[in-house]
Write a protein that holds these residues in place. Structure first.
Motif, PDB file in Angstrom:
ATOM      1  N   GLU A   2       0.804  -1.221   0.071  1.00 27.06           N
ATOM      2  CA  GLU A   2       0.067  -0.080  -0.177  1.00 27.06           C
ATOM      3  C   GLU A   2       0.711   1.451  -0.152  1.00 27.06           C
ATOM      4  OE1 GLU A   2      -2.845  -0.293   3.259  1.00 27.06           O
ATOM      5  OE2 GLU A   2      -3.743  -1.798   2.501  1.00 27.06           O
TER       6      GLU A   2
ATOM      7  N   LYS B   1       0.468   5.939  -0.559  1.00 28.21           N
ATOM      8  CA  LYS B   1      -0.395   7.132  -0.571  1.00 28.21           C
ATOM      9  C   LYS B   1       0.311   8.129  -1.068  1.00 28.21           C
ATOM     10  CE  LYS B   1      -3.150  10.500   1.712  1.00 28.21           C
ATOM     11  NZ  LYS B   1      -3.620  11.268   2.934  1.00 28.21           N
TER      12      LYS B   1
ATOM     13  N   ASP C 225      -5.263   5.006  -9.838  1.00 28.37           N
ATOM     14  CA  ASP C 225      -5.877   3.984  -9.409  1.00 28.37           C
ATOM     15  C   ASP C 225      -5.797   2.745 -10.174  1.00 28.37           C
ATOM     16  OD1 ASP C 225      -7.559   5.204  -7.800  1.00 28.37           O
ATOM     17  OD2 ASP C 225      -9.151   5.903  -9.287  1.00 28.37           O
TER      18      ASP C 225
ATOM     19  N   THR D   3      -3.519   4.941  -2.873  1.00 28.82           N
ATOM     20  CA  THR D   3      -4.668   5.908  -2.381  1.00 28.82           C
ATOM     21  C   THR D   3      -3.900   7.321  -2.904  1.00 28.82           C
ATOM     22  OG1 THR D   3      -4.053   6.137  -0.334  1.00 28.82           O
ATOM     23  CG2 THR D   3      -5.877   4.667  -0.832  1.00 28.82           C
TER      24      THR D   3
END
Length: 340
Positions: A66, A68, A93, A101
């Motif tokens: 993950e 950001k 995306d 994100t």
């Protein structure tokens, strides 16, 4: 009128050249499928407009780290930056390497302190950041304190801690604008430069390149630049005054924000047509070209900007010890009504 049928699983399989069972395994998580095959099926699904693209994308990023990503852009009221934000979102995306994100902050005007504050806010939660910013001391200090990769987007930043620059060569853009002026100007006279902001390194480079090119001209003289502060209203006022006071005005170059304002002022002018060139391409710019209000736009591809900056941010996040390229040049395109 015959309604177009919505593509089904079998259409995806046919488009990708794989079996229906392979598509079923991807969509319904019934078994192991290689990442390369999933990516291939994803491209086919996107190509035919299959509604299950998000599901396939989710399968591709299963188990991915993950991250950001943060972005600081100019005002969303500027069509160029609204489109850039949209393309950045799509690219984040669609990442196949990370589960990303993102957060995008739009600033109403170029401001060193506001940029620094936004950068500090993003650095609390982000893995990597890309910013469009003027080269100010507060921004440079915030970059030094960020303790993460920060990329300069569209305009270079003279800061040793910057992770890299993604944008076009400003002097080449300026010289290209000068070449367009020489082709478009129908009379001997002066060329006016409307600069978004002298505080942007890239805008200073535009100005240098254009002047350097037109210094070779025997028929065109370049006026001192005038700043629009990236505002259509200020551009409108500048051009309106030029049209009233400069009878030898032969051409207008809007280097940065303000193209619509300049076009509006020309539309209200009853005299001979003055050629207008801009440096920011977006869908709204294409509309101005089609209408004849703008003669040419020399710019970089929004899609390519988004692709390259997110790719660099992915690399910096996945391989923090690797040395990235200091500069990633974006291709320069020239658009006129006939090429749209």
């Amino acid at each position: 009128m015959t309604m177009k049928k919505r593509p089904k699983m079998k259409d995806v399989a046919e488009a990708a050249g794989v079996s229906l069972s392979t598509v079923d395994r991807i969509l319904n998580r019934r078994g192991t499928v290689s990442a390369a095959t999933v990516a291939h099926v994803l491209r086919a699904a996107e190509r035919i407009g299959y509604h299950g693209v998000p599901t396939i994308l989710g399968r591709l990023t299963e188990g991915a780290p993950e991250a950001k990503f943060g972005f600081i852009l100019n005002s969303r009221s500027r069509e160029f930056y609204a489109e850039l934000a949209h393309n950045l979102q799509i690219r984040c995306d669609g990442s196949t390497q990370l589960d990303i994100t993102h957060e995008i902050i739009h600033l109403d005007k170029p401001d060193d302190r506001e940029t620094a504050e936004a950068l500090r806010a993003l650095s609390r939660t982000c893995s990597a950041i890309a910013i469009v910013a003027i080269d100010g001391p507060a921004t440079r200090q915030a970059i030094a304190e960020a303790n993460m990769p920060v990329f300069a987007l569209l305009s270079p930043l003279r800061c040793p801690e910057i992770a890299g620059f993604i944008g076009a060569n400003g002097e080449k853009m300026g010289r290209g604008t000068g070449w367009l002026m020489r082709q478009l100007c129908r009379k001997q006279g002066v060329v006016a430069i409307l600069l978004g902001s002298i505080d942007y390194d890239i805008h200073r480079a535009y100005d240098v390149g254009l002047r350097d090119y037109l210094a070779e001209s025997e028929t065109l003289t370049v006026l001192p630049y005038m700043e629009t502060r990236e505002s259509d209203q200020i551009a409108y006022e500048i051009v309106s005054k030029l049209l009233a006071t400069e009878p030898d005005l032969a051409g207008l170059a809007v280097l940065g924000g303000g193209l619509r304002g300049a076009a509006d002022a020309l539309a209200n002018f009853a005299g001979p047509r003055v050629p207008l060139v801009g440096t920011e391409h977006c869908d709204a710019g294409d509309a101005e070209l089609r209408s004849g209000r703008v003669d040419a736009i020399i710019s970089h591809s929004i899609y390519e900007i988004a692709e390259k900056v997110v790719r660099q941010m992915e690399e910096a996040t996945l391989y923090p010890e690797a040395r990235l390229l200091d500069t990633l040049d974006i291709r320069i395109d020239i658009r006129i009504a006939e090429t749209i």
